[in-house]
Design a protein around this motif. Structure first.
Motif, PDB file in Angstrom:
ATOM      1  N   ARG A   1     -83.446  42.670 -23.755  1.00  0.00           N
ATOM      2  CA  ARG A   1     -83.312  43.328 -22.463  1.00  0.00           C
ATOM      3  C   ARG A   1     -82.999  42.321 -21.359  1.00  0.00           C
ATOM      4  O   ARG A   1     -83.623  41.265 -21.269  1.00  0.00           O
ATOM      5  CB  ARG A   1     -84.633  44.038 -22.135  1.00  0.00           C
ATOM      6  N   GLU A   2     -82.037  42.675 -20.536  1.00  0.00           N
ATOM      7  CA  GLU A   2     -81.761  41.862 -19.358  1.00  0.00           C
ATOM      8  C   GLU A   2     -82.679  42.345 -18.243  1.00  0.00           C
ATOM      9  O   GLU A   2     -82.518  43.437 -17.705  1.00  0.00           O
ATOM     10  CB  GLU A   2     -80.294  41.996 -18.955  1.00  0.00           C
ATOM     11  N   VAL A   3     -83.707  41.534 -17.933  1.00  0.00           N
ATOM     12  CA  VAL A   3     -84.736  41.960 -16.993  1.00  0.00           C
ATOM     13  C   VAL A   3     -84.297  41.717 -15.558  1.00  0.00           C
ATOM     14  O   VAL A   3     -84.616  42.471 -14.653  1.00  0.00           O
ATOM     15  CB  VAL A   3     -86.058  41.218 -17.292  1.00  0.00           C
ATOM     16  N   LEU A   4     -83.569  40.631 -15.350  1.00  0.00           N
ATOM     17  CA  LEU A   4     -83.015  40.335 -14.029  1.00  0.00           C
ATOM     18  C   LEU A   4     -81.535  40.044 -14.219  1.00  0.00           C
ATOM     19  O   LEU A   4     -81.162  39.338 -15.155  1.00  0.00           O
ATOM     20  CB  LEU A   4     -83.665  39.099 -13.421  1.00  0.00           C
ATOM     21  N   SER A   5     -80.699  40.589 -13.335  1.00  0.00           N
ATOM     22  CA  SER A   5     -79.304  40.181 -13.439  1.00  0.00           C
ATOM     23  C   SER A   5     -78.724  39.893 -12.058  1.00  0.00           C
ATOM     24  O   SER A   5     -78.731  40.741 -11.170  1.00  0.00           O
ATOM     25  CB  SER A   5     -78.477  41.241 -14.172  1.00  0.00           C
ATOM     26  N   GLY A   6     -78.323  38.653 -11.920  1.00  0.00           N
ATOM     27  CA  GLY A   6     -77.610  38.213 -10.725  1.00  0.00           C
ATOM     28  C   GLY A   6     -78.367  38.381  -9.422  1.00  0.00           C
ATOM     29  O   GLY A   6     -77.795  38.776  -8.404  1.00  0.00           O
ATOM     30  N   VAL A   7     -79.645  38.049  -9.427  1.00  0.00           N
ATOM     31  CA  VAL A   7     -80.451  38.212  -8.211  1.00  0.00           C
ATOM     32  C   VAL A   7     -80.359  36.966  -7.337  1.00  0.00           C
ATOM     33  O   VAL A   7     -80.432  35.841  -7.827  1.00  0.00           O
ATOM     34  CB  VAL A   7     -81.929  38.497  -8.575  1.00  0.00           C
TER      35      VAL A   7
ATOM     36  N   GLY B   1     -84.062  48.015 -11.327  1.00  0.00           N
ATOM     37  CA  GLY B   1     -83.346  47.806 -12.583  1.00  0.00           C
ATOM     38  C   GLY B   1     -82.856  46.378 -12.757  1.00  0.00           C
ATOM     39  O   GLY B   1     -81.808  46.144 -13.354  1.00  0.00           O
ATOM     40  N   GLY B   2     -83.611  45.412 -12.232  1.00  0.00           N
ATOM     41  CA  GLY B   2     -83.240  44.011 -12.413  1.00  0.00           C
ATOM     42  C   GLY B   2     -82.210  43.502 -11.429  1.00  0.00           C
ATOM     43  O   GLY B   2     -81.788  42.341 -11.498  1.00  0.00           O
TER      44      GLY B   2
END
Lengths: 257, 344
Positions: free
Chosen positions: A14-20, A212-213
């Protein structure tokens, strides 16, 4: 003080964070908000270097990835959502753990380390409890003890993951006022996750809304806390009005969503 | 406001008390035996051995020899083995953050058991091979469990390590039982070894001493680090400590201590669990207290256990492992009851 760009974290499949991205100026208090599972705690862990992540994080203008663990611990202090409190340990010993980044690996604490710990305990009104065992404390006292450990670290950045969970109204206020006072007195930069939106809007200078990350909104509380945004990302029916000090107050509306 | 708080540390007074108890038990260990020697003469003789000058104990050379060649090394081996097992047990409990961890948790006992059984079966005439086999077997068992645990779970978590220890223990024990079944005539020797014996003499003491010194020093230096680990790997990392690295070092030293103890005395149970807990109850939970006081307390405990083993059925001897369990268990329950606290 903190500048994070394009931070992504993958836990298993699972991608928990994306591009934050996150930018916190020195002395500022930023609250990370968002629904359950949005990645709030993971963002804090990424800042602390506790989870593998992609993207760049600058702490005090230095790339975090190049910092040695001890150097990083002198820059950032972190208190997790559910800290492990060894019940047999004394309050003093527990707070003293915060001095670990300053004590040589196999060495012992110096007189200075003891003084710092003592003064932190006194500041948090824990001086009387110093020789008590952690397992004997009440919920509010425990939260303050965890804070004491983080402050003993004397790091300019404080990362607090849900510092008010399991506290009643009065104790919540006590802890948050305390953080605010310490921040102003010592010029600390504070990042907290907070699940109570009104409380987040009340204390933080800036909010970061995760869903949603992804970072879906960032800025001053009144810009981030809109009925539309909260309604959509929390799947909640709310009414938001400016409070007496102009900061947004979030009310639940019965019958929704 | 002035707080009078102090960090937990083994206070000189406690250390002195523990050393006093140890000295008393060692003296008691020297006093007992078949030959009729008065306590006072033993005290004088011990004073004579100490490097502060000559004291005349009035003992005949034969009696002196008896004390020096039989009783003294026996008491010293018991002290060293007991101290090692207790300090290793405390270290294992710290590393695994589990009060039930003991020095044999990671397959040290099963490895030593298998290797010793093999040595007894394959080299029946060579008693000298047993300590070496036990030492290598104990370290081999731990190595196997550690490697297995670290490849199965990522980043050296403790849960997979414990499970790997369980798996390695069952596997090696199965092989050992299998080997035993085909060599029933050696069963007695294998069991005699397993139940423990500290009567090996000076030779055994010199064998164990270097490992004892190195591992004890390393473990005692890690007291504060084990306190840091007690908040968990993630928070330790937040404090700038690489938990996996600390764990590796402490496990290495504790396993070396265990292997050295097992090599000269067999599998003596209960010391590694009971002594650290008694210390915790009486003196405090910080590993800066538990490690040094366990070392001293474990030494005293095993010297006394050996004394009981020699006297209860004299002139016959009980296996020391039976005594530690038989005497240790009720004693432990007594301490638990006496120090019952509101919060546990």
């Amino acid at each position: 003080m903190i500048r994070a760009q394009d931070v992504s974290v993958r836990l298993g499949e699972r991608e928990v964070l994306s591009g934050v991205g996150l930018h916190v100026r020195r002395g500022e208090w930023t609250a990370v908000i968002g629904p359950n599972g949005a990645g709030k705690s993971t963002l804090l862990k990424a800042l602390m270097g506790l989870v593998r992540h992609r993207g760049e994080i600058l702490l005090d203008s230095r790339p975090a990835a190049t910092l040695k663990p001890r150097a990083r611990a002198r820059l950032v202090a972190y208190a997790p959502q559910a800290p492990a409190l060894p019940p047999e340990m004394t309050v003093f010993d527990y707070a003293l753990l915060g001095r670990t980044p300053y004590i040589p690996y196999l060495g012992r604490e110096s007189a200075h380390d003891r003084e710092v710990t003592e003064s932190v305990l006194d500041r948090l009104d824990l001086g009387e409890l110093a020789m008590r065992r952690v397992g004997e404390l009440s919920g509010g006292e425990r939260q303050r003890v965890v804070l004491a450990r983080a402050l003993a670290q004397e790091a300019p950045v404080l990362l607090l993951d849900e510092p008010t969970t399991a506290l009643d109204l009065g104790h919540q206020q006590q802890v948050l006022e305390l953080v605010d006072r310490l921040r102003r007195a010592d010029g600390l930069t504070v990042v907290t996750t907070l699940h109570d939106l009104t409380v987040a809007g009340l204390y933080a200078d800036a909010l970061l809304l995760l869903a949603g990350g992804r970072a879906v909104a960032a800025g001053e509380p009144s810009q981030v806390l809109t009925e539309e945004a909260v309604g959509r990302h929390f799947d909640a029916h709310v009414k938001i009005e400016p409070g007496p000090d102009g900061r947004p107050v979030v009310h639940l509306v019965r019958g929704g969503p | 406001m002035v707080t009078r708080a102090r960090p937990s540390r083994a206070r000189p007074l406690w250390v002195a008390c523990a050393l006093g108890v140890l000295a008393a038990s060692m003296l008691a260990g020297l006093l007992d035996g078949a030959a009729d020697i008065s306590p006072w003469q033993v005290v004088l003789q011990v004073a004579d051995w100490l490097p502060f000058g000559h004291v005349d104990s009035g003992l005949a050379p034969v009696e002196q020899g008896l004390l020096f060649e039989l009783r003294l090394p026996r008491v010293l081996v018991a002290a060293v083995v007991g101290g090692l097992l207790a300090v290793a047990g405390a270290a294992y409990q710290g590393v695994f953050r589990n009060p039930l961890a003991d020095p044999y948790l990671l397959g040290a006992a099963a490895g030593a058991g298998l290797a010793t059984t093999a040595a007894i079966v394959l080299l029946p005439s060579s008693a000298a091979s047993i300590p070496l086999a036990a030492f290598v077997g104990a370290l081999g068992g731990v190595f196997l469990a550690y490697t297995l645990g670290n490849t199965a779970g990522r980043a050296g978590g403790t849960a997979t390590l414990v499970l790997a220890g369980v798996a390695v223990t069952s596997f090696l024990t199965a092989i050992q039982t299998f080997v035993q079944q085909f060599n029933v005539e050696e069963l007695q020797r294998v069991y005699a070894w397993i139940l423990g014996d500290v009567g090996g003499g000076w030779e055994q003491l010199w064998l164990v001493l270097p490992y004892a010194a190195v591992s004890s020093v390393v473990l005692l230096l890690h007291g504060r680090m084990l306190d840091v680990l007690s908040v968990g790997d993630e928070e330790a990392a937040g404090l700038g400590v690489r938990a996996a690295r600390v764990r590796f070092t402490v496990l290495l030293a504790a396993s070396l201590a265990t292997a050295a103890a097992v090599a000269v005395s067999g599998l003596i149970g209960f010391v590694g669990i009971v002594v650290p807990h008694v210390v915790r109850r009486l003196a405090g939970g910080s590993y800066r207290i538990v490690l040094p006081l366990s070392l001293i307390g474990g030494a005293a405990f095993l010297v006394l256990a050996d004394l009981v083993a020699r006297t209860v059925l004299a002139p016959a001897e009980l296996p020391i492992g039976v005594v530690t369990m038989f005497v240790g268990a009720p004693f432990f329950v007594g301490v638990l009851r006496m120090t019952r606290r509101a919060v546990t």
